[in-house]
Design a protein around this motif. Structure first.
Motif, PDB file in Angstrom:
ATOM      1  N   ARG A  37       7.372  46.816  46.720  1.00 49.12           N
ATOM      2  CA  ARG A  37       7.669  47.434  48.047  1.00 49.12           C
ATOM      3  C   ARG A  37       8.669  46.474  48.900  1.00 49.12           C
ATOM      4  NH1 ARG A  37       7.470  53.152  47.468  1.00 49.12           N
ATOM      5  NH2 ARG A  37       5.332  53.355  46.482  1.00 49.12           N
ATOM      6  N   ARG A  38       9.874  46.796  49.225  1.00 47.33           N
ATOM      7  CA  ARG A  38      10.671  45.922  49.799  1.00 47.33           C
ATOM      8  C   ARG A  38      10.196  45.525  51.301  1.00 47.33           C
ATOM      9  NH1 ARG A  38      17.205  46.275  51.010  1.00 47.33           N
ATOM     10  NH2 ARG A  38      17.463  44.373  51.740  1.00 47.33           N
ATOM     11  N   GLY A  39       9.751  46.834  51.953  1.00 47.98           N
ATOM     12  CA  GLY A  39       9.134  46.511  53.113  1.00 47.98           C
ATOM     13  C   GLY A  39       8.070  45.550  53.471  1.00 47.98           C
ATOM     14  N   PHE A  40       6.902  45.494  52.414  1.00 46.92           N
ATOM     15  CA  PHE A  40       5.813  44.846  52.528  1.00 46.92           C
ATOM     16  C   PHE A  40       6.312  43.390  52.108  1.00 46.92           C
ATOM     17  CE2 PHE A  40       3.217  48.722  51.023  1.00 46.92           C
ATOM     18  CZ  PHE A  40       2.960  48.975  52.337  1.00 46.92           C
ATOM     19  N   GLY A  41       7.471  43.301  51.231  1.00 53.53           N
ATOM     20  CA  GLY A  41       7.890  42.002  50.837  1.00 53.53           C
ATOM     21  C   GLY A  41       8.523  41.262  52.173  1.00 53.53           C
ATOM     22  N   ILE A  42       9.395  42.109  52.809  1.00 47.46           N
ATOM     23  CA  ILE A  42       9.793  41.190  53.966  1.00 47.46           C
ATOM     24  C   ILE A  42       8.923  40.937  54.986  1.00 47.46           C
ATOM     25  CG2 ILE A  42      11.165  41.772  56.176  1.00 47.46           C
ATOM     26  CD1 ILE A  42      12.855  43.572  54.314  1.00 47.46           C
ATOM     27  N   ALA A  43       7.735  41.846  55.244  1.00 46.75           N
ATOM     28  CA  ALA A  43       6.724  41.387  56.120  1.00 46.75           C
ATOM     29  C   ALA A  43       6.065  40.272  55.744  1.00 46.75           C
ATOM     30  CB  ALA A  43       5.829  42.716  56.363  1.00 46.75           C
ATOM     31  N   ALA A  44       5.644  40.368  54.590  1.00 47.76           N
ATOM     32  CA  ALA A  44       4.919  39.087  53.881  1.00 47.76           C
ATOM     33  C   ALA A  44       5.710  37.770  53.987  1.00 47.76           C
ATOM     34  CB  ALA A  44       4.600  39.277  52.584  1.00 47.76           C
ATOM     35  N   VAL A  45       6.807  37.830  53.626  1.00 48.68           N
ATOM     36  CA  VAL A  45       7.499  36.608  53.752  1.00 48.68           C
ATOM     37  C   VAL A  45       7.693  35.854  55.163  1.00 48.68           C
ATOM     38  CG1 VAL A  45       9.736  35.357  53.435  1.00 48.68           C
ATOM     39  CG2 VAL A  45       8.864  37.087  51.686  1.00 48.68           C
ATOM     40  N   ILE A  46       8.000  36.783  56.021  1.00 50.17           N
ATOM     41  CA  ILE A  46       8.041  36.422  57.443  1.00 50.17           C
ATOM     42  C   ILE A  46       6.545  36.009  58.003  1.00 50.17           C
ATOM     43  CG2 ILE A  46       8.385  37.361  59.986  1.00 50.17           C
ATOM     44  CD1 ILE A  46      10.378  39.363  58.874  1.00 50.17           C
ATOM     45  N   ALA A  47       5.789  36.551  57.658  1.00 54.35           N
ATOM     46  CA  ALA A  47       4.273  36.045  58.041  1.00 54.35           C
ATOM     47  C   ALA A  47       3.833  34.928  57.456  1.00 54.35           C
ATOM     48  CB  ALA A  47       3.086  37.488  57.354  1.00 54.35           C
ATOM     49  N   VAL A  48       4.214  34.629  56.241  1.00 56.52           N
ATOM     50  CA  VAL A  48       3.827  33.321  55.703  1.00 56.52           C
ATOM     51  C   VAL A  48       4.553  32.288  56.117  1.00 56.52           C
ATOM     52  CG1 VAL A  48       4.233  31.741  53.543  1.00 56.52           C
ATOM     53  CG2 VAL A  48       3.220  34.122  53.306  1.00 56.52           C
ATOM     54  N   LEU A  49       5.976  32.403  56.571  1.00 60.54           N
ATOM     55  CA  LEU A  49       6.733  31.238  57.098  1.00 60.54           C
ATOM     56  C   LEU A  49       6.602  31.237  58.597  1.00 60.54           C
ATOM     57  CD1 LEU A  49      10.341  32.123  55.428  1.00 60.54           C
ATOM     58  CD2 LEU A  49       8.546  30.438  54.804  1.00 60.54           C
ATOM     59  N   THR A  50       6.254  32.057  59.356  1.00 64.84           N
ATOM     60  CA  THR A  50       6.142  32.049  60.673  1.00 64.84           C
ATOM     61  C   THR A  50       4.608  31.690  61.214  1.00 64.84           C
ATOM     62  OG1 THR A  50       5.785  34.394  60.847  1.00 64.84           O
ATOM     63  CG2 THR A  50       7.963  33.591  61.220  1.00 64.84           C
ATOM     64  N   ILE A  51       3.730  32.214  60.512  1.00 64.47           N
ATOM     65  CA  ILE A  51       2.119  32.143  60.652  1.00 64.47           C
ATOM     66  C   ILE A  51       1.972  30.406  60.375  1.00 64.47           C
ATOM     67  CG2 ILE A  51      -0.084  32.436  60.142  1.00 64.47           C
ATOM     68  CD1 ILE A  51       0.672  35.326  59.992  1.00 64.47           C
ATOM     69  N   PHE A  83       1.398  21.128  55.955  1.00 60.37           N
ATOM     70  CA  PHE A  83       0.877  22.496  55.595  1.00 60.37           C
ATOM     71  C   PHE A  83       1.758  23.643  56.048  1.00 60.37           C
ATOM     72  CE2 PHE A  83      -2.827  19.756  55.776  1.00 60.37           C
ATOM     73  CZ  PHE A  83      -3.430  19.875  54.533  1.00 60.37           C
ATOM     74  N   SER A  84       3.073  22.994  56.118  1.00 61.95           N
ATOM     75  CA  SER A  84       4.136  24.260  56.623  1.00 61.95           C
ATOM     76  C   SER A  84       5.506  23.842  55.859  1.00 61.95           C
ATOM     77  CB  SER A  84       4.115  24.279  58.037  1.00 61.95           C
ATOM     78  OG  SER A  84       5.549  25.118  58.319  1.00 61.95           O
ATOM     79  N   PRO A  85       6.067  24.708  55.144  1.00 56.62           N
ATOM     80  CA  PRO A  85       7.421  24.292  54.602  1.00 56.62           C
ATOM     81  C   PRO A  85       8.290  23.625  55.591  1.00 56.62           C
ATOM     82  CG  PRO A  85       6.701  26.502  54.063  1.00 56.62           C
ATOM     83  CD  PRO A  85       5.821  26.156  55.182  1.00 56.62           C
ATOM     84  N   LEU A  86       8.497  24.228  56.760  1.00 61.68           N
ATOM     85  CA  LEU A  86       9.657  23.657  57.563  1.00 61.68           C
ATOM     86  C   LEU A  86       9.145  22.331  58.159  1.00 61.68           C
ATOM     87  CD1 LEU A  86      10.259  26.864  59.503  1.00 61.68           C
ATOM     88  CD2 LEU A  86      11.816  25.833  58.020  1.00 61.68           C
ATOM     89  N   THR A  87       7.750  22.090  58.435  1.00 54.36           N
ATOM     90  CA  THR A  87       7.422  20.784  58.746  1.00 54.36           C
ATOM     91  C   THR A  87       7.356  19.797  57.591  1.00 54.36           C
ATOM     92  OG1 THR A  87       5.239  21.311  58.634  1.00 54.36           O
ATOM     93  CG2 THR A  87       6.194  21.521  60.565  1.00 54.36           C
TER      94      THR A  87
END
Length: 307
Positions: free
Chosen positions: A206-220, A247-251
């Motif tokens: 499900r594309r919608g679930f995938g979008i929400a999951a990626v945003i959640a992983v990166l932002t949280i 423990f965060s990709p961006l950091t």
């Protein structure tokens, strides 16, 4: 008077009912291009799809809009630098992607599911593997395509800054070195975020679930790490700030460029809160390990899907 009986067509024996009809199909006599060509084709198609090329107009809007949003601030900075005859750019090359991380995360969240969710949803993955293409070929083509798309997104504004700096007659050697350091930083960022985005998106068709999951992983993950670092800084535990950043990709990328690329850390506590060279080695190993782990997880996932 005799009645004429209709003649009956003799019924052939059951064994003679099978017929072979030549309807004009011809065999393929051309060259067999093999796995390498299939990989290149899948990579090219996936890279084009990451910017909506070859798809509907609706599919082009978001990626192109995000690309423009990434480049416009760089163009404004260049215009200000040229107009005011500044001696240096207002933002370092290595800092630009960290400042624009929200736009980058949104791009990953929108394009990672687009790259893999349709194949999962419509169960076309086994069709790929019915040709001379292996699971690892499919994964590497998709991974390389999304990483390349992310590199274009993050490197284009750096190029705008670099060209603007040269037009403003800033120091050539200093700007070239900064530009090269920025390219190294966004290369690592592109590889890391592409891997994480694809792993998360490949969990669901499900594309919608995938979008929400990626945003959640990166932002949280970024929000949680930044909060813990702020708490450690407030309590005087400055030594823990660098380790929390693992423990965060961006950091992680922030730590690598602070330790080895001369960047100024965005960690709480200022420049001194960034990782040292010894700690930076751990950051580099963590980044490379995550990239390899993402590749391995994707291969395992698609081996199950392709059965």
């Amino acid at each position: 008077m005799a009645v004429e009986q209709p003649t009956r067509t003799p019924v052939p024996p059951s064994g003679d009912q099978t017929r072979i009809h030549d309807i004009g199909y011809r065999g393929y006599d051309g060259p067999r291009l093999g796995r390498a060509y299939a990989r290149r084709s899948l990579y090219s198609q996936s890279l084009r799809g990451a910017y909506g090329l070859g798809r509907s107009l609706k599919s082009k809007v978001l990626p192109m809009l995000l690309f423009v949003v990434m480049c416009v601030p760089a163009a404004i900075m260049v215009a200000v630098a040229v107009a005011t005859k500044m001696k240096d750019l207002p933002v370092d090359y290595t800092r630009y992607a960290i400042i624009m991380q929200g736009v980058i995360s949104l791009y990953v969240a929108s394009q990672a599911p687009q790259s893999v969710s349709r194949d999962l949803r419509f169960k076309t993955v086994p069709l790929y593997f019915s040709r001379p293409i292996e699971t690892v070929d499919y994964v590497r083509a998709k991974y390389a395509a999304l990483a390349s798309a992310l590199f274009v997104l993050t490197a284009a504004p750096l190029l705008v800054l670099y060209v603007g700096a040269l037009l403003a007659k800033m120091d050539f050697a200093h700007q070239t070195r900064g530009f090269a350091e920025g390219l190294v930083s966004v290369t690592l960022l592109s590889l890391l975020l592409a891997g994480i985005g694809l792993v998360v998106a490949a969990v669901t068709p499900r594309r919608g679930f995938g979008i929400a999951a990626v945003i959640a992983v990166l932002t949280i993950s970024y929000g949680a790490v930044s909060t813990l670092q702020a708490i450690a800084d407030a309590q005087g535990s400055t030594g823990a700030i660098a380790w929390i950043g693992l423990f965060s990709p961006l950091t992680l990328i922030d730590g690598v460029q602070t330790a080895f690329l001369g960047a100024t850390s965005s960690f709480p506590g200022g420049a001194g809160a960034g990782p040292s060279h010894a700690e930076g080695v751990v950051y580099v190993l963590a980044v490379l390990g995550l990239i390899a782990a993402c590749h391995g997880l994707l291969v395992r996932r698609y081996k199950k899907v392709g059965l």
